[in-house]
Write a protein that holds these residues in place. Sequence first.
Motif, PDB file in Angstrom:
ATOM      1  N   LYS A 316      -2.919 -56.230  24.238  1.00 11.87           N
ATOM      2  CA  LYS A 316      -4.112 -55.538  23.730  1.00 11.87           C
ATOM      3  C   LYS A 316      -4.524 -55.798  22.211  1.00 11.87           C
ATOM      4  O   LYS A 316      -3.373 -55.798  21.519  1.00 11.87           O
ATOM      5  CB  LYS A 316      -4.288 -53.885  24.066  1.00 11.87           C
ATOM      6  CG  LYS A 316      -5.287 -53.139  23.537  1.00 11.87           C
ATOM      7  CD  LYS A 316      -5.321 -51.840  23.894  1.00 11.87           C
ATOM      8  CE  LYS A 316      -6.640 -51.325  23.300  1.00 11.87           C
ATOM      9  NZ  LYS A 316      -7.020 -49.701  23.739  1.00 11.87           N
ATOM     10  N   ALA A 317      -5.740 -55.997  21.830  1.00  9.96           N
ATOM     11  CA  ALA A 317      -5.861 -56.445  20.418  1.00  9.96           C
ATOM     12  C   ALA A 317      -6.939 -55.292  19.930  1.00  9.96           C
ATOM     13  O   ALA A 317      -8.042 -54.898  20.614  1.00  9.96           O
ATOM     14  CB  ALA A 317      -6.702 -57.547  20.345  1.00  9.96           C
ATOM     15  N   TYR A 318      -6.364 -54.661  19.028  1.00  8.27           N
ATOM     16  CA  TYR A 318      -7.473 -53.786  17.906  1.00  8.27           C
ATOM     17  C   TYR A 318      -8.031 -54.495  16.969  1.00  8.27           C
ATOM     18  O   TYR A 318      -7.296 -55.303  16.287  1.00  8.27           O
ATOM     19  CB  TYR A 318      -6.757 -52.796  17.315  1.00  8.27           C
ATOM     20  CG  TYR A 318      -6.279 -51.553  18.232  1.00  8.27           C
ATOM     21  CD1 TYR A 318      -7.239 -50.622  18.474  1.00  8.27           C
ATOM     22  CD2 TYR A 318      -5.093 -51.572  19.021  1.00  8.27           C
ATOM     23  CE1 TYR A 318      -6.784 -49.215  19.378  1.00  8.27           C
ATOM     24  CE2 TYR A 318      -4.674 -50.647  19.765  1.00  8.27           C
ATOM     25  CZ  TYR A 318      -5.495 -49.497  19.758  1.00  8.27           C
ATOM     26  OH  TYR A 318      -5.349 -48.540  20.976  1.00  8.27           O
ATOM     27  N   VAL A 319      -9.298 -54.537  16.676  1.00 10.72           N
ATOM     28  CA  VAL A 319      -9.954 -55.683  16.038  1.00 10.72           C
ATOM     29  C   VAL A 319     -11.039 -54.867  15.007  1.00 10.72           C
ATOM     30  O   VAL A 319     -11.748 -54.041  15.283  1.00 10.72           O
ATOM     31  CB  VAL A 319     -10.879 -56.715  16.908  1.00 10.72           C
ATOM     32  CG1 VAL A 319     -11.816 -57.202  15.930  1.00 10.72           C
ATOM     33  CG2 VAL A 319     -10.278 -57.615  17.670  1.00 10.72           C
ATOM     34  N   VAL A 320     -10.737 -55.298  13.940  1.00  8.12           N
ATOM     35  CA  VAL A 320     -11.933 -54.728  12.666  1.00  8.12           C
ATOM     36  C   VAL A 320     -12.963 -55.932  12.626  1.00  8.12           C
ATOM     37  O   VAL A 320     -12.358 -56.978  12.339  1.00  8.12           O
ATOM     38  CB  VAL A 320     -11.134 -54.728  11.350  1.00  8.12           C
ATOM     39  CG1 VAL A 320     -12.081 -54.271  10.401  1.00  8.12           C
ATOM     40  CG2 VAL A 320     -10.147 -53.306  11.609  1.00  8.12           C
ATOM     41  N   LEU A 321     -14.054 -55.409  12.836  1.00  7.42           N
ATOM     42  CA  LEU A 321     -15.207 -56.519  12.669  1.00  7.42           C
ATOM     43  C   LEU A 321     -15.498 -56.993  11.335  1.00  7.42           C
ATOM     44  O   LEU A 321     -15.555 -56.102  10.153  1.00  7.42           O
ATOM     45  CB  LEU A 321     -16.634 -55.893  13.328  1.00  7.42           C
ATOM     46  CG  LEU A 321     -16.238 -56.031  14.803  1.00  7.42           C
ATOM     47  CD1 LEU A 321     -17.583 -55.394  15.471  1.00  7.42           C
ATOM     48  CD2 LEU A 321     -16.096 -57.389  15.466  1.00  7.42           C
ATOM     49  N   ALA A 322     -16.006 -57.944  11.017  1.00  8.29           N
ATOM     50  CA  ALA A 322     -16.383 -58.458   9.644  1.00  8.29           C
ATOM     51  C   ALA A 322     -17.653 -58.044   9.671  1.00  8.29           C
ATOM     52  O   ALA A 322     -18.445 -57.785  10.372  1.00  8.29           O
ATOM     53  CB  ALA A 322     -16.262 -60.149   9.501  1.00  8.29           C
ATOM     54  N   LEU A 358      -7.478 -50.580  10.399  1.00  7.18           N
ATOM     55  CA  LEU A 358      -6.223 -50.541  11.089  1.00  7.18           C
ATOM     56  C   LEU A 358      -5.232 -49.668  10.271  1.00  7.18           C
ATOM     57  O   LEU A 358      -5.534 -49.550   9.120  1.00  7.18           O
ATOM     58  CB  LEU A 358      -5.491 -51.936  11.025  1.00  7.18           C
ATOM     59  CG  LEU A 358      -6.402 -53.002  11.884  1.00  7.18           C
ATOM     60  CD1 LEU A 358      -5.576 -54.421  11.671  1.00  7.18           C
ATOM     61  CD2 LEU A 358      -6.386 -52.794  13.284  1.00  7.18           C
ATOM     62  N   PRO A 359      -4.466 -48.902  10.903  1.00  5.48           N
ATOM     63  CA  PRO A 359      -3.483 -48.083  10.242  1.00  5.48           C
ATOM     64  C   PRO A 359      -2.779 -48.807   9.286  1.00  5.48           C
ATOM     65  O   PRO A 359      -1.940 -50.159   9.765  1.00  5.48           O
ATOM     66  CB  PRO A 359      -2.765 -47.480  11.258  1.00  5.48           C
ATOM     67  CG  PRO A 359      -2.947 -48.276  12.369  1.00  5.48           C
ATOM     68  CD  PRO A 359      -4.138 -48.971  12.407  1.00  5.48           C
ATOM     69  N   VAL A 366       0.097 -53.681   8.395  1.00  4.51           N
ATOM     70  CA  VAL A 366      -0.242 -53.125   9.542  1.00  4.51           C
ATOM     71  C   VAL A 366       0.824 -52.337  10.246  1.00  4.51           C
ATOM     72  O   VAL A 366       1.907 -52.800  10.367  1.00  4.51           O
ATOM     73  CB  VAL A 366      -0.896 -54.245  10.479  1.00  4.51           C
ATOM     74  CG1 VAL A 366      -1.275 -53.381  11.685  1.00  4.51           C
ATOM     75  CG2 VAL A 366      -1.942 -54.996   9.921  1.00  4.51           C
ATOM     76  N   GLN A 367       0.738 -51.187  10.380  1.00 10.08           N
ATOM     77  CA  GLN A 367       1.480 -50.136  11.163  1.00 10.08           C
ATOM     78  C   GLN A 367       0.934 -50.256  12.830  1.00 10.08           C
ATOM     79  O   GLN A 367       0.532 -49.469  13.411  1.00 10.08           O
ATOM     80  CB  GLN A 367       1.291 -48.704  10.864  1.00 10.08           C
ATOM     81  CG  GLN A 367       1.865 -48.585   9.471  1.00 10.08           C
ATOM     82  CD  GLN A 367       1.460 -46.958   9.052  1.00 10.08           C
ATOM     83  OE1 GLN A 367       0.404 -46.411   8.957  1.00 10.08           O
ATOM     84  NE2 GLN A 367       2.807 -46.558   8.549  1.00 10.08           N
ATOM     85  N   ARG A 368       1.781 -51.514  13.262  1.00 14.49           N
ATOM     86  CA  ARG A 368       1.567 -51.584  14.820  1.00 14.49           C
ATOM     87  C   ARG A 368       2.174 -50.467  15.679  1.00 14.49           C
ATOM     88  O   ARG A 368       1.824 -50.182  16.708  1.00 14.49           O
ATOM     89  CB  ARG A 368       2.159 -53.021  15.093  1.00 14.49           C
ATOM     90  CG  ARG A 368       1.359 -54.349  14.560  1.00 14.49           C
ATOM     91  CD  ARG A 368       1.994 -55.512  15.302  1.00 14.49           C
ATOM     92  NE  ARG A 368       1.611 -56.849  14.515  1.00 14.49           N
ATOM     93  CZ  ARG A 368       2.203 -57.235  13.429  1.00 14.49           C
ATOM     94  NH1 ARG A 368       3.356 -56.847  13.140  1.00 14.49           N
ATOM     95  NH2 ARG A 368       1.804 -58.384  12.852  1.00 14.49           N
ATOM     96  N   ARG A 369       3.063 -49.930  14.982  1.00 16.39           N
ATOM     97  CA  ARG A 369       4.066 -49.019  15.708  1.00 16.39           C
ATOM     98  C   ARG A 369       2.788 -47.749  16.080  1.00 16.39           C
ATOM     99  O   ARG A 369       3.039 -47.122  17.012  1.00 16.39           O
ATOM    100  CB  ARG A 369       5.048 -48.365  14.783  1.00 16.39           C
ATOM    101  CG  ARG A 369       5.961 -47.104  15.808  1.00 16.39           C
ATOM    102  CD  ARG A 369       6.960 -46.862  14.744  1.00 16.39           C
ATOM    103  NE  ARG A 369       7.665 -45.748  15.409  1.00 16.39           N
ATOM    104  CZ  ARG A 369       7.384 -44.534  15.103  1.00 16.39           C
ATOM    105  NH1 ARG A 369       6.312 -44.187  13.815  1.00 16.39           N
ATOM    106  NH2 ARG A 369       8.192 -43.605  15.578  1.00 16.39           N
ATOM    107  N   VAL A 370       1.919 -47.485  15.217  1.00 15.92           N
ATOM    108  CA  VAL A 370       1.061 -46.431  15.125  1.00 15.92           C
ATOM    109  C   VAL A 370       0.098 -46.600  16.477  1.00 15.92           C
ATOM    110  O   VAL A 370       0.034 -45.683  17.418  1.00 15.92           O
ATOM    111  CB  VAL A 370       0.098 -46.260  13.958  1.00 15.92           C
ATOM    112  CG1 VAL A 370      -0.825 -45.268  14.221  1.00 15.92           C
ATOM    113  CG2 VAL A 370       1.150 -45.411  12.841  1.00 15.92           C
ATOM    114  N   LEU A 371      -0.472 -47.646  16.523  1.00 19.79           N
ATOM    115  CA  LEU A 371      -1.024 -48.278  17.741  1.00 19.79           C
ATOM    116  C   LEU A 371      -0.456 -48.165  18.882  1.00 19.79           C
ATOM    117  O   LEU A 371      -0.984 -47.840  20.118  1.00 19.79           O
ATOM    118  CB  LEU A 371      -1.545 -49.512  17.473  1.00 19.79           C
ATOM    119  CG  LEU A 371      -2.781 -49.665  16.035  1.00 19.79           C
ATOM    120  CD1 LEU A 371      -3.210 -51.023  15.729  1.00 19.79           C
ATOM    121  CD2 LEU A 371      -3.907 -48.606  16.224  1.00 19.79           C
TER     122      LEU A 371
END
Length: 385
Positions: A316-322, A358-359, A366-371
Amino acid sequence: AKGALIPHRALIGNLTGFVCSQNLLRSGSGRPPKKALGPGGVPADAVFWSPADWAWTGGLMDALLPSLYLGMPIVAFQGRFSPERAFELMQGHRVTHSFLFPTALKAMMKAVPHPRERYRLKLRAVMSAGEAVGDAVFGWCRDELGLVVNEMFGQTEINYIVGNCSQSVGTDGHPAPGWPARPGSMGRAYPGHRVAVIADDGSECPRGTPGDVAVHRRDIHGHPDPVFFLGYWKREDATRAKFTGPIDDSWCRTGDTAIMDDAGYLWYQGRSDDVFKAAGYRIGPSEVENCLVKHPAVANAAVVPKPDAERGALVKAYVVLAPGFVASSALIGDLQQHVRGQLAPYEYPKEIEFIDALPMTTTGKVQRRVLRLQEEERARVAPAA
Protein backbone atom coordinates in the motif's frame (compact mmCIF):
# COMPACT_ATOMS: atom_id res chain seq x y z
CA ALA A 1 13.60 6.85 22.73
CA LYS A 2 17.09 5.99 24.03
CA GLY A 3 19.77 8.51 24.96
CA ALA A 4 23.07 7.80 23.18
CA LEU A 5 26.23 8.91 25.00
CA ILE A 6 28.68 10.38 22.47
CA PRO A 7 32.37 10.93 23.34
CA HIS A 8 34.26 14.01 22.17
CA ARG A 9 36.49 11.79 20.02
CA ALA A 10 33.48 10.88 17.86
CA LEU A 11 34.00 14.14 15.94
CA ILE A 12 37.34 12.76 14.70
CA GLY A 13 35.53 9.61 13.57
CA ASN A 14 33.05 11.77 11.64
CA LEU A 15 35.61 13.91 9.84
CA THR A 16 36.70 11.52 7.09
CA GLY A 17 33.07 11.24 6.01
CA PHE A 18 32.50 15.00 6.18
CA VAL A 19 35.60 15.78 4.12
CA CYS A 20 34.72 13.17 1.51
CA SER A 21 31.01 13.97 1.26
CA GLN A 22 31.71 17.70 0.89
CA ASN A 23 34.34 17.11 -1.82
CA LEU A 24 37.10 18.65 0.31
CA LEU A 25 39.80 16.09 -0.48
CA ARG A 26 43.25 17.38 -1.38
CA SER A 27 45.11 15.82 -4.29
CA GLY A 28 48.39 15.50 -2.43
CA SER A 29 50.24 16.55 -5.59
CA GLY A 30 52.39 19.08 -3.76
CA ARG A 31 51.57 21.75 -6.32
CA PRO A 32 50.31 25.17 -5.13
CA PRO A 33 46.53 25.32 -4.74
CA LYS A 34 44.58 27.38 -7.26
CA LYS A 35 42.26 28.67 -4.52
CA ALA A 36 43.35 30.42 -1.35
CA LEU A 37 42.88 28.09 1.60
CA GLY A 38 41.45 28.89 5.02
CA PRO A 39 42.91 27.79 8.37
CA GLY A 40 41.44 24.29 8.12
CA GLY A 41 42.81 23.65 4.64
CA VAL A 42 39.48 24.26 2.89
CA PRO A 43 38.92 27.00 0.27
CA ALA A 44 38.84 30.40 1.97
CA ASP A 45 35.57 31.30 0.21
CA ALA A 46 33.77 28.15 1.38
CA VAL A 47 30.45 28.73 3.20
CA PHE A 48 28.25 26.03 4.74
CA TRP A 49 24.49 26.01 5.35
CA SER A 50 22.02 23.27 6.23
CA PRO A 51 18.39 23.29 7.37
CA ALA A 52 19.29 20.48 9.79
CA ASP A 53 18.62 21.56 13.38
CA TRP A 54 21.79 21.82 15.46
CA ALA A 55 20.03 19.97 18.29
CA TRP A 56 19.99 16.85 16.09
CA THR A 57 23.00 14.64 15.38
CA GLY A 58 22.70 15.52 11.69
CA GLY A 59 22.91 19.24 12.36
CA LEU A 60 25.56 18.93 15.06
CA MET A 61 27.92 16.28 13.65
CA ASP A 62 27.23 16.69 9.91
CA ALA A 63 27.20 20.48 9.78
CA LEU A 64 28.06 22.68 12.78
CA LEU A 65 31.02 20.97 14.49
CA PRO A 66 32.88 19.77 11.35
CA SER A 67 32.52 23.23 9.78
CA LEU A 68 33.91 24.93 12.88
CA TYR A 69 36.69 22.34 13.16
CA LEU A 70 37.80 23.14 9.60
CA GLY A 71 37.41 26.90 10.00
CA MET A 72 34.53 27.09 7.51
CA PRO A 73 31.86 29.76 8.15
CA ILE A 74 28.39 28.30 8.68
CA VAL A 75 25.15 30.19 8.11
CA ALA A 76 22.62 30.10 10.95
CA PHE A 77 18.92 30.56 10.16
CA GLN A 78 16.06 30.09 12.60
CA GLY A 79 12.81 29.53 10.77
CA ARG A 80 10.64 27.00 9.00
CA PHE A 81 12.06 25.32 5.93
CA SER A 82 10.63 26.18 2.52
CA PRO A 83 12.16 25.41 -0.89
CA GLU A 84 12.14 29.04 -2.02
CA ARG A 85 13.68 30.23 1.25
CA ALA A 86 16.41 27.59 0.93
CA PHE A 87 17.38 28.85 -2.51
CA GLU A 88 17.28 32.48 -1.33
CA LEU A 89 19.57 31.70 1.60
CA MET A 90 22.06 29.84 -0.58
CA GLN A 91 22.10 32.65 -3.13
CA GLY A 92 22.26 35.49 -0.61
CA HIS A 93 25.10 34.00 1.45
CA ARG A 94 26.99 32.44 -1.47
CA VAL A 95 26.72 28.97 0.06
CA THR A 96 29.20 26.49 -1.42
CA HIS A 97 28.57 23.39 0.70
CA SER A 98 25.41 21.95 2.22
CA PHE A 99 23.66 19.04 3.88
CA LEU A 100 20.12 18.73 2.49
CA PHE A 101 18.09 15.69 3.56
CA PRO A 102 16.08 13.88 0.85
CA THR A 103 12.73 15.27 2.03
CA ALA A 104 14.06 18.80 1.53
CA LEU A 105 15.54 17.96 -1.89
CA LYS A 106 12.26 16.40 -3.03
CA ALA A 107 10.37 19.54 -2.00
CA MET A 108 12.92 21.76 -3.76
CA MET A 109 12.76 19.62 -6.91
CA LYS A 110 8.96 19.84 -7.10
CA ALA A 111 8.70 23.55 -6.19
CA VAL A 112 11.57 24.87 -8.34
CA PRO A 113 12.30 22.39 -11.16
CA HIS A 114 14.90 24.64 -12.82
CA PRO A 115 16.62 26.56 -9.97
CA ARG A 116 19.53 27.94 -11.99
CA GLU A 117 17.05 29.87 -14.14
CA ARG A 118 15.96 31.83 -11.03
CA TYR A 119 18.92 31.80 -8.65
CA ARG A 120 22.68 32.42 -8.82
CA LEU A 121 24.05 29.48 -6.89
CA LYS A 122 27.66 28.77 -5.88
CA LEU A 123 27.15 25.18 -4.72
CA ARG A 124 30.12 22.85 -5.06
CA ALA A 125 28.93 19.93 -2.92
CA VAL A 126 25.72 18.65 -1.35
CA MET A 127 25.52 15.75 1.07
CA SER A 128 22.18 14.06 1.72
CA ALA A 129 21.19 11.57 4.43
CA GLY A 130 18.32 10.40 6.60
CA GLU A 131 16.42 8.52 3.87
CA ALA A 132 17.39 6.98 0.54
CA VAL A 133 17.96 9.74 -2.04
CA GLY A 134 16.72 7.73 -5.03
CA ASP A 135 17.68 8.23 -8.66
CA ALA A 136 14.93 10.82 -9.31
CA VAL A 137 16.48 13.31 -6.87
CA PHE A 138 19.99 12.19 -7.89
CA GLY A 139 19.24 13.04 -11.53
CA TRP A 140 17.69 16.41 -10.65
CA CYS A 141 20.74 17.45 -8.61
CA ARG A 142 23.04 16.46 -11.45
CA ASP A 143 21.01 18.13 -14.19
CA GLU A 144 19.57 21.17 -12.40
CA LEU A 145 22.07 21.96 -9.61
CA GLY A 146 25.07 20.92 -11.66
CA LEU A 147 26.56 18.58 -9.07
CA VAL A 148 26.51 14.95 -8.01
CA VAL A 149 24.76 14.67 -4.64
CA ASN A 150 26.84 12.65 -2.20
CA GLU A 151 24.54 10.32 -0.32
CA MET A 152 25.62 9.49 3.24
CA PHE A 153 24.51 6.91 5.77
CA GLY A 154 24.95 6.84 9.53
CA GLN A 155 23.07 7.11 12.80
CA THR A 156 23.49 8.86 16.13
CA GLU A 157 25.40 5.92 17.65
CA ILE A 158 27.84 5.50 14.72
CA ASN A 159 27.59 8.44 12.37
CA TYR A 160 29.06 9.22 8.94
CA ILE A 161 30.24 5.69 8.19
CA VAL A 162 29.13 5.13 4.57
CA GLY A 163 28.64 7.41 1.61
CA ASN A 164 29.93 8.88 -1.61
CA CYS A 165 32.71 11.23 -2.66
CA SER A 166 32.17 12.48 -6.19
CA GLN A 167 35.19 14.79 -6.25
CA SER A 168 37.48 14.47 -9.23
CA VAL A 169 39.37 17.76 -8.72
CA GLY A 170 40.95 18.66 -5.41
CA THR A 171 40.90 21.96 -3.54
CA ASP A 172 44.30 22.75 -5.09
CA GLY A 173 42.80 22.42 -8.58
CA HIS A 174 44.46 19.09 -9.37
CA PRO A 175 43.00 15.55 -9.55
CA ALA A 176 42.05 14.14 -6.17
CA PRO A 177 40.94 10.70 -5.04
CA GLY A 178 37.26 9.84 -4.82
CA TRP A 179 34.84 7.31 -6.16
CA PRO A 180 31.99 7.69 -8.64
CA ALA A 181 28.51 7.77 -7.12
CA ARG A 182 26.14 5.11 -8.39
CA PRO A 183 22.55 6.38 -8.58
CA GLY A 184 20.47 4.67 -5.90
CA SER A 185 23.47 3.45 -3.90
CA MET A 186 24.30 4.53 -0.34
CA GLY A 187 27.97 4.58 -1.34
CA ARG A 188 30.93 2.81 0.23
CA ALA A 189 32.58 2.78 3.65
CA TYR A 190 34.26 6.11 4.37
CA PRO A 191 38.04 5.92 4.97
CA GLY A 192 39.02 4.04 8.11
CA HIS A 193 35.72 2.36 8.96
CA ARG A 194 35.23 -1.38 8.64
CA VAL A 195 31.70 -1.86 7.32
CA ALA A 196 29.94 -5.08 6.30
CA VAL A 197 26.51 -6.59 5.70
CA ILE A 198 25.99 -9.33 8.28
CA ALA A 199 23.51 -12.14 8.90
CA ASP A 200 21.65 -12.88 12.13
CA ASP A 201 24.55 -14.96 13.47
CA GLY A 202 27.08 -12.18 12.88
CA SER A 203 28.73 -13.74 9.82
CA GLU A 204 29.30 -11.56 6.76
CA CYS A 205 26.71 -12.08 4.02
CA PRO A 206 27.84 -13.05 0.50
CA ARG A 207 27.91 -10.11 -1.89
CA GLY A 208 24.45 -9.48 -3.33
CA THR A 209 22.66 -10.96 -0.31
CA PRO A 210 20.59 -8.63 1.91
CA GLY A 211 21.50 -8.32 5.56
CA ASP A 212 22.06 -5.89 8.42
CA VAL A 213 24.51 -3.02 7.82
CA ALA A 214 27.09 -3.18 10.61
CA VAL A 215 30.29 -1.42 11.66
CA HIS A 216 33.14 -3.14 13.49
CA ARG A 217 34.45 -1.76 16.78
CA ARG A 218 37.93 -1.85 15.31
CA ASP A 219 38.83 0.13 12.21
CA ILE A 220 40.64 -1.21 9.17
CA HIS A 221 43.97 -0.77 10.99
CA GLY A 222 42.85 -2.79 14.02
CA HIS A 223 42.49 0.24 16.30
CA PRO A 224 39.32 1.20 18.19
CA ASP A 225 37.14 3.23 15.82
CA PRO A 226 36.61 6.70 17.40
CA VAL A 227 33.20 7.12 15.77
CA PHE A 228 31.49 4.78 18.28
CA PHE A 229 29.07 5.89 20.96
CA LEU A 230 29.76 4.87 24.56
CA GLY A 231 26.38 3.25 25.14
CA TYR A 232 22.76 4.04 25.83
CA TRP A 233 22.11 6.13 28.93
CA LYS A 234 21.00 3.86 31.78
CA ARG A 235 20.19 1.09 29.28
CA GLU A 236 22.94 -1.53 29.46
CA ASP A 237 20.56 -4.13 28.06
CA ALA A 238 19.92 -2.03 24.94
CA THR A 239 23.65 -1.38 24.55
CA ARG A 240 24.46 -5.10 24.66
CA ALA A 241 21.68 -5.86 22.14
CA LYS A 242 23.25 -3.40 19.68
CA PHE A 243 26.43 -5.50 19.36
CA THR A 244 27.12 -8.98 18.00
CA GLY A 245 30.24 -10.85 19.11
CA PRO A 246 32.88 -10.41 21.85
CA ILE A 247 32.89 -6.89 23.30
CA ASP A 248 36.36 -5.98 21.92
CA ASP A 249 35.85 -7.69 18.59
CA SER A 250 32.19 -7.03 17.80
CA TRP A 251 29.91 -5.72 15.09
CA CYS A 252 27.51 -2.89 15.85
CA ARG A 253 24.22 -3.34 13.99
CA THR A 254 22.55 -0.28 12.48
CA GLY A 255 19.10 -1.88 12.11
CA ASP A 256 19.11 -1.04 8.39
CA THR A 257 18.98 -3.64 5.64
CA ALA A 258 21.15 -3.37 2.54
CA ILE A 259 22.98 -5.34 -0.15
CA MET A 260 26.72 -4.92 -0.77
CA ASP A 261 27.90 -5.40 -4.36
CA ASP A 262 31.27 -6.66 -5.55
CA ALA A 263 32.71 -3.13 -5.59
CA GLY A 264 31.75 -2.49 -1.97
CA TYR A 265 28.79 -0.21 -2.72
CA LEU A 266 25.79 -0.58 -0.43
CA TRP A 267 22.22 -0.61 -1.77
CA TYR A 268 19.62 0.37 0.80
CA GLN A 269 16.62 -1.90 1.27
CA GLY A 270 15.00 -0.09 4.22
CA ARG A 271 14.88 -0.17 7.97
CA SER A 272 14.90 -3.77 9.12
CA ASP A 273 11.44 -3.23 10.62
CA ASP A 274 10.17 -1.46 7.46
CA VAL A 275 11.02 -4.28 5.04
CA PHE A 276 8.07 -6.67 4.68
CA LYS A 277 6.83 -9.65 2.69
CA ALA A 278 3.80 -9.58 0.39
CA ALA A 279 2.65 -12.82 -1.22
CA GLY A 280 6.04 -14.31 -0.31
CA TYR A 281 8.08 -11.54 -1.94
CA ARG A 282 10.43 -9.31 0.06
CA ILE A 283 9.49 -5.64 -0.39
CA GLY A 284 11.86 -2.76 0.33
CA PRO A 285 9.63 0.34 0.55
CA SER A 286 12.24 2.87 -0.58
CA GLU A 287 12.46 1.43 -4.11
CA VAL A 288 8.70 1.73 -4.66
CA GLU A 289 8.61 5.20 -3.08
CA ASN A 290 11.43 6.40 -5.30
CA CYS A 291 9.57 5.13 -8.37
CA LEU A 292 6.37 6.93 -7.35
CA VAL A 293 8.18 10.24 -6.79
CA LYS A 294 9.34 10.17 -10.41
CA HIS A 295 5.71 10.70 -11.46
CA PRO A 296 4.94 14.44 -11.84
CA ALA A 297 1.78 14.10 -9.70
CA VAL A 298 3.67 12.83 -6.63
CA ALA A 299 5.35 15.16 -4.16
CA ASN A 300 6.18 12.40 -1.66
CA ALA A 301 5.18 8.83 -0.88
CA ALA A 302 5.42 6.17 1.81
CA VAL A 303 4.93 2.43 1.29
CA VAL A 304 3.76 0.07 4.04
CA PRO A 305 2.20 -3.40 4.28
CA LYS A 306 -1.59 -3.68 4.49
CA PRO A 307 -2.66 -6.90 6.28
CA ASP A 308 -4.31 -9.38 3.91
CA ALA A 309 -5.75 -12.77 4.83
CA GLU A 310 -4.63 -14.50 1.63
CA ARG A 311 -1.26 -12.91 0.87
CA GLY A 312 -0.18 -11.96 4.38
CA ALA A 313 0.16 -8.36 3.23
CA LEU A 314 -0.53 -6.09 0.27
CA VAL A 315 1.70 -3.27 -0.91
CA LYS A 316 0.00 0.00 0.00
CA ALA A 317 1.21 3.50 -0.85
CA TYR A 318 0.33 6.74 0.88
CA VAL A 319 0.81 9.57 -1.61
CA VAL A 320 1.12 13.34 -1.16
CA LEU A 321 0.12 15.06 -4.39
CA ALA A 322 2.18 17.78 -6.04
CA PRO A 323 0.52 21.20 -6.47
CA GLY A 324 -2.02 21.28 -9.29
CA PHE A 325 -3.00 17.61 -9.14
CA VAL A 326 -6.31 16.25 -7.83
CA ALA A 327 -6.96 12.80 -6.38
CA SER A 328 -9.04 10.49 -8.57
CA SER A 329 -9.46 6.81 -9.41
CA ALA A 330 -7.96 7.54 -12.82
CA LEU A 331 -4.82 8.93 -11.17
CA ILE A 332 -4.57 5.84 -8.97
CA GLY A 333 -4.61 3.65 -12.06
CA ASP A 334 -2.02 5.88 -13.73
CA LEU A 335 0.32 5.66 -10.73
CA GLN A 336 -0.06 1.89 -10.51
CA GLN A 337 0.75 1.54 -14.20
CA HIS A 338 3.72 3.87 -13.74
CA VAL A 339 5.21 1.55 -11.10
CA ARG A 340 4.35 -1.59 -13.07
CA GLY A 341 6.34 -0.24 -16.00
CA GLN A 342 9.52 0.19 -13.96
CA LEU A 343 9.56 -2.41 -11.18
CA ALA A 344 8.76 -6.08 -10.70
CA PRO A 345 5.03 -6.99 -10.98
CA TYR A 346 4.78 -7.86 -7.28
CA GLU A 347 6.09 -4.43 -6.19
CA TYR A 348 3.36 -2.16 -7.55
CA PRO A 349 0.98 -0.76 -4.88
CA LYS A 350 -2.30 -2.68 -4.90
CA GLU A 351 -3.85 0.19 -2.97
CA ILE A 352 -3.10 3.92 -2.99
CA GLU A 353 -4.40 6.41 -0.45
CA PHE A 354 -3.92 10.16 -0.93
CA ILE A 355 -2.90 12.08 2.17
CA ASP A 356 -2.24 15.78 2.84
CA ALA A 357 1.09 15.16 4.59
CA LEU A 358 3.13 12.15 5.64
CA PRO A 359 3.95 11.67 9.34
CA MET A 360 7.52 12.88 9.75
CA THR A 361 10.10 13.05 12.50
CA THR A 362 11.51 16.47 13.39
CA THR A 363 14.60 15.46 11.41
CA GLY A 364 12.74 14.92 8.15
CA LYS A 365 12.38 11.14 8.14
CA VAL A 366 9.13 9.51 7.11
CA GLN A 367 7.54 7.63 10.02
CA ARG A 368 6.38 4.53 8.17
CA ARG A 369 5.73 2.87 11.52
CA VAL A 370 2.83 5.27 12.17
CA LEU A 371 1.20 4.32 8.88
CA ARG A 372 1.92 0.62 9.39
CA LEU A 373 0.26 0.63 12.80
CA GLN A 374 -2.68 2.53 11.32
CA GLU A 375 -3.18 -0.23 8.74
CA GLU A 376 -2.94 -2.89 11.44
CA GLU A 377 -5.55 -1.09 13.54
CA ARG A 378 -7.89 -0.73 10.54
CA ALA A 379 -7.57 -4.46 9.84
CA ARG A 380 -8.29 -5.28 13.47
CA VAL A 381 -11.55 -3.31 13.62
CA ALA A 382 -12.68 -4.10 10.05
CA PRO A 383 -14.71 -7.25 10.94
CA ALA A 384 -16.75 -5.33 13.54
CA ALA A 385 -17.56 -2.64 10.98
